[in-house]
Motif scaffolding. Sequence first.
Motif, mmCIF file in Angstrom:
data_model
loop_
_atom_site.group_PDB
_atom_site.id
_atom_site.type_symbol
_atom_site.label_atom_id
_atom_site.label_comp_id
_atom_site.label_asym_id
_atom_site.label_seq_id
_atom_site.Cartn_x
_atom_site.Cartn_y
_atom_site.Cartn_z
ATOM 1 N N ILE A 107 1.134 20.988 -6.938
ATOM 2 C CA ILE A 107 0.829 20.110 -5.939
ATOM 3 C C ILE A 107 0.261 18.656 -6.420
ATOM 4 N N THR A 108 -0.297 18.635 -7.789
ATOM 5 C CA THR A 108 -0.647 17.434 -8.189
ATOM 6 C C THR A 108 0.511 16.560 -8.496
ATOM 7 N N LEU A 109 1.570 16.971 -9.030
ATOM 8 C CA LEU A 109 2.749 16.086 -9.331
ATOM 9 C C LEU A 109 3.472 15.746 -7.945
ATOM 10 N N THR A 110 3.541 16.654 -7.031
ATOM 11 C CA THR A 110 3.960 16.524 -5.816
ATOM 12 C C THR A 110 3.279 15.244 -5.020
ATOM 13 N N LEU A 111 1.990 15.211 -5.001
ATOM 14 C CA LEU A 111 1.259 14.253 -4.321
ATOM 15 C C LEU A 111 1.170 13.058 -4.902
ATOM 16 N N THR A 112 1.260 12.959 -6.433
ATOM 17 C CA THR A 112 1.348 11.807 -7.356
ATOM 18 C C THR A 112 2.688 10.892 -6.767
ATOM 19 N N VAL A 113 3.837 11.629 -6.389
ATOM 20 C CA VAL A 113 4.941 11.117 -6.273
ATOM 21 C C VAL A 113 4.959 10.334 -4.973
ATOM 22 N N PHE A 114 4.141 10.872 -3.826
ATOM 23 C CA PHE A 114 3.862 10.429 -2.568
ATOM 24 C C PHE A 114 2.945 9.238 -2.695
ATOM 25 N N LEU A 115 1.871 9.053 -3.663
ATOM 26 C CA LEU A 115 1.248 8.063 -3.900
ATOM 27 C C LEU A 115 1.906 6.864 -4.592
ATOM 28 N N ILE A 116 2.766 7.091 -5.306
ATOM 29 C CA ILE A 116 3.672 6.110 -5.877
ATOM 30 C C ILE A 116 4.519 5.600 -4.865
ATOM 31 N N VAL A 117 4.814 6.035 -3.925
ATOM 32 C CA VAL A 117 5.813 5.805 -2.706
ATOM 33 C C VAL A 117 5.096 4.825 -1.757
ATOM 34 N N ARG A 118 3.895 5.224 -1.549
ATOM 35 C CA ARG A 118 2.807 4.621 -0.704
ATOM 36 C C ARG A 118 2.507 3.159 -1.287
#
Length: 427
Positions: A181-192
């Motif tokens: 979950i941490t890695l997945t949400l980090t990807v979306f934070l980078i996208v944002r």
Amino acid sequence: MNKFMEVLENVLLPLADKLNNNRYLTALRDGFMVALPVIIFGSIFVVIANFPFLDKLLSQSAYEAYQSALGPASAATLSIMGLFVIVGIGYKLLQHYGGEAIYGGVVAIASFLILTPQVVESVTGVIPTASLGAQGMFLGILTAFVSVELYRFFVNRDWTIKMPAGVPDAVSRSFSSLIPITLTLTVFLIVRIAFSLTPFVTVQDFIYTVVQEPLTALGSGLAATIVAVVLIQLFWFFGLHGQIIVNSVFDPIWFTLNNQNLEAFQAGEPLPHIITKQFIDSFLVGMGGSGMTLAVVILILIIGRSRQQKELGKLGGPPGIFNVNEPIIFGLPIIMNPLVFIPWILAPVVVTIVTYFAMATGLVPPPAGIIVPWTTPIILNGFLATGNAWQGGALQLVNLLIVMAIWWPFLKILDKNYYENEKSREK
């Protein structure tokens, strides 16, 4: 005719099989089903809050207080329906893969909220409800798919925390999902962050401008709707649930249009769309089920001479009133029956065109975005769907007569065949 039927079968059956087995379309369809109870709840209270003539019976202050008291019912459901759909899609997609389904819903909603701007008119720390409703629907769907795939990718790489034996299962599952979950949400934070450096500023604006707006415009057109209706009927003809297959593709568009109409209706503004989810559900499906077979039941009871038809009319009548038409589809039968192919395809197309132009010319109000339970009987269904307008119920009655007129000669031939066969067996 037989050659034509064979060609259709060879083309449609493989296509339908692929659509039915597509994991993303299945998760999309089931995700909407997860959200449906809360959507219907909100719709019911929109109807109650907007009873006809209520503003004339109550004083202005009493009427405003009444609407204010009921407002949270729709604000907490319809206005943010995207959130429920996203959770449902994430849950169902990860469930399909055999994973811990609840984390699919969790990672999907968290990923979406990371991408969602948290500012309204320079006030930070708040989320605009428009982003959680129609405007954010497409991004939510895409986010749910991508986030679950990323989560599954990290889990399959075994990037998880292993807890020792004896640790309670709930604690162990929670820690095992921590790293994915941490890695997945980090990807979306980078996208944002990346999108904040572009002219679009947010992913929402990018998706809405580049993807959702063009698709919504396409789905709101009469031509695309007729194609969808024809496909629904064709799939059903070959024994496949056309409504489920086609809706899995068109529902995101139709629900978005529906929500935009609802927002306009609640604000007292002109309704922007004619084609919406409720256009399909009330003025096509809401007239006896797929194919509007309540008209067929009524015709059978009027002109039926064969025992088979008469018994079918008795069996199909009560469920048909509540838009359940399996007795007619399988009992007439409609599936793979060349004698009914033409009216089965033609009637919904004609009704779609008539309904569209009745609304486009202002004779009947467009659907107000209120989700009417699919078992609501004809006339009442149309009345509620158009925001308590009597013209909606009247149009359903007109459509019923149109379907009866189209079916009449074909049903007459079918009944005659059954009647003559019964007579020959008696000799």
